[in-house]
Enzyme design. Structure first.
Site, PDB file in Angstrom:
ATOM      1  N   THR A  97       0.820  -1.216   0.000  1.00 21.61           N
ATOM      2  CA  THR A  97       0.000   0.000   0.000  1.00 21.61           C
ATOM      3  C   THR A  97       0.852   1.263   0.000  1.00 21.61           C
ATOM      4  O   THR A  97       0.640   2.166  -0.816  1.00 21.61           O
ATOM      5  CB  THR A  97      -0.879   0.022   1.271  1.00 21.61           C
ATOM      6  OG1 THR A  97      -1.394  -1.265   1.515  1.00 21.61           O
ATOM      7  CG2 THR A  97      -1.990   1.046   1.167  1.00 21.61           C
ATOM      8  N   HIS A 158      -8.637   0.537   2.701  1.00 20.96           N
ATOM      9  CA  HIS A 158      -8.528  -0.920   2.827  1.00 20.96           C
ATOM     10  C   HIS A 158      -9.910  -1.568   2.690  1.00 20.96           C
ATOM     11  O   HIS A 158     -10.047  -2.777   2.844  1.00 20.96           O
ATOM     12  CB  HIS A 158      -7.960  -1.323   4.189  1.00 20.96           C
ATOM     13  CG  HIS A 158      -6.486  -1.067   4.342  1.00 20.96           C
ATOM     14  ND1 HIS A 158      -5.574  -1.292   3.337  1.00 20.96           N
ATOM     15  CD2 HIS A 158      -5.757  -0.623   5.404  1.00 20.96           C
ATOM     16  CE1 HIS A 158      -4.359  -0.993   3.767  1.00 20.96           C
ATOM     17  NE2 HIS A 158      -4.442  -0.583   5.021  1.00 20.96           N
ATOM     18  N   ARG A 184      -0.961  -9.046  -3.157  1.00 25.48           N
ATOM     19  CA  ARG A 184       0.356  -9.645  -2.942  1.00 25.48           C
ATOM     20  C   ARG A 184       0.185 -11.139  -2.698  1.00 25.48           C
ATOM     21  O   ARG A 184      -0.854 -11.565  -2.180  1.00 25.48           O
ATOM     22  CB  ARG A 184       0.996  -8.985  -1.718  1.00 25.48           C
ATOM     23  CG  ARG A 184       2.415  -9.379  -1.485  1.00 25.48           C
ATOM     24  CD  ARG A 184       2.998  -8.634  -0.298  1.00 25.48           C
ATOM     25  NE  ARG A 184       4.436  -8.827  -0.244  1.00 25.48           N
ATOM     26  CZ  ARG A 184       5.227  -8.350   0.694  1.00 25.48           C
ATOM     27  NH1 ARG A 184       4.720  -7.611   1.670  1.00 25.48           N
ATOM     28  NH2 ARG A 184       6.525  -8.585   0.681  1.00 25.48           N
ATOM     29  N   ARG A 314      10.191  -2.533   5.492  1.00 30.64           N
ATOM     30  CA  ARG A 314      10.945  -3.640   6.078  1.00 30.64           C
ATOM     31  C   ARG A 314      11.893  -4.214   5.034  1.00 30.64           C
ATOM     32  O   ARG A 314      12.858  -3.602   4.643  1.00 30.64           O
ATOM     33  CB  ARG A 314       9.970  -4.674   6.654  1.00 30.64           C
ATOM     34  CG  ARG A 314      10.597  -5.666   7.635  1.00 30.64           C
ATOM     35  CD  ARG A 314       9.588  -6.686   8.124  1.00 30.64           C
ATOM     36  NE  ARG A 314       9.085  -7.552   7.089  1.00 30.64           N
ATOM     37  CZ  ARG A 314       9.596  -8.735   6.752  1.00 30.64           C
ATOM     38  NH1 ARG A 314      10.626  -9.195   7.405  1.00 30.64           N
ATOM     39  NH2 ARG A 314       9.069  -9.456   5.771  1.00 30.64           N
TER      40      ARG A 314
END
Ligand code: A3P
Length: 349
Positions: A97, A158, A184, A314
């Protein structure tokens, strides 16, 4: 199209964080009586996620929404009025996102903010501060701020597609707006979700997140219904819904930025291509670039549950599930996905 100073120029999207929201710009939305909220939520099946004691989810219209988002979901369905020029970035959490939000903002706002500009909004704001989080506005009574935004508006959600009224009209009807969805590979999504949740709930076991994904009760789940809602709409109404995959974006970000630009009616010109604008957008929004910005190293994504902003950035790879799932777990999830997606034309190879 909105105008600036009476001339018909494109003025949106503007960084949402910069939009004033007092004085005449905001239509104050009357607070809905909390008893009504309580009545709405108490009539629904609810559960809490083991290991995340204060995360209560309620099953609203077939989707497990965080409790606090149920009243806004109802308000959104009653009151949101999409404009034809609106662009909505939609996703399940942890599917890329933030990346897509940044790319979409940089692409749509490139004339006002060239990607190489030192004062580009993405260098001083977290990507999520550049776009309104649609359902979040309906929590905080900031719908008027949404109404006051110049077109084209760029928003993020979302919510399942079925809960965004008018975004994609029924078969045969014209209108609607443009929705860009990113999905994903589900096993990687679950791994990413666990890492993210652990930043606030350090004792959370991976198996707990895995189980709620498999049984459909993860936030905004069942994930397969969420994905399929957008997938089917992208097949039926490709002019309204662009369906992207995180893995495709990783493989060829520039080509997907071009697709995005064409989809929203702002294709890159030959001169822009020559000037390296696409490359500039890809570089500005790369994981290393965003992670390196001071604004993304501090602060929180949301003021309610304090997820640090830096947790949004990340590893950014495909296939990380291999270091977290047993072969049995991977098999179980692959079987669920294959079963739910059978006959839809969608697969996660
Ligand atoms: P990982 O946890 O697998 O690394 P979301 O924005 O939907 O919360 O998704 C977060 C995931 O997208 C994280 O995946 C994060 O690292 C990755 N991500 C964030 N920004 C990215 C970028 N600019 N490029 C590639 N991946 C990015």
């Amino acid at each position: 199209m909105a105008t600036a100073g009476g001339s018909s120029v494109r003025v949106g999207p503007v960084p949402f964080n910069d939009v004033e929201h007092d004085g005449d710009m905001v239509t104050t939305v009357p607070e809905r009586p909390s008893e009504e909220h309580v009545a709405l939520v108490s009539a629904l099946p609810c559960c809490t996620i083991a290991g995340m004691s204060n995360m209560k989810l309620c099953c609203y219209q077939g989707f497990w929404l965080p409790e606090g988002l149920v009243p806004p979901a109802a308000a959104l369905q009653r009151r949101f009025e999409p404009r034809p020029s609106d662009v909505i970035v939609a996703s399940l959490p942890k599917c890329g996102t933030t990346w897509l939000v940044a790319l979409a903002f940089a692409t749509l706002a490139r004339r006002a903010h060239p990607p190489g500009a030192g004062d580009h909004p993405l260098r001083r704001l977290n990507p999520h501060q550049c776009l309104p989080f649609l359902e979040g506005l309906f929590i905080s009574g900031l719908e008027g701020k949404l109404d006051a935004l110049p077109s084209p508006r760029l928003m993020n959600t979302h919510m399942p597609l079925a809960m965004i009224p008018g975004a994609v009209p029924a078969d045969g009807a014209g209108g609607g707006c443009r929705v860009v969805y990113i999905c994903r590979e589900p096993k990687d999504m679950v791994v990413s979700l666990w890492h993210y949740f652990r930043r606030v709930y350090p004792d959370l076991e991976f198996s707990e997140v895995f189980d709620i994904a498999c049984d459909g009760t993860m936030p905004w789940g069942p994930f397969w219904d969420h994905i399929l809602g957008y997938w089917r709409a992208s097949v039926a109404r490709p002019e309204n819904v662009l369906f992207l995959r995180y893995e495709e974006l990783l493989r060829d970000p520039a080509e997907n930025v071009r697709r995005l630009a064409r989809f929203v009616g702002l294709p890159f010109s030959a001169a822009e291509e020559e000037d390296g604008v696409v490359r500039g957008i890809v570089e500005l929004c790369s994981l290393d670039s965003l992670r390196g910005m001071e604004v993304n190293k501090a602060g929180y994504v949301d003021t309610r549950i304090k997820f640090p902003r830096e947790a949004l950035f990340r590893k950014g790879v495909a296939g990380d599930w291999k270091s977290h799932m047993t072969p049995e777990m991977a098999c179980r999830m692959d079987d669920i996905v294959a079963d739910k997606l059978r006959g839809t034309g969608l697969a996660f190879p």
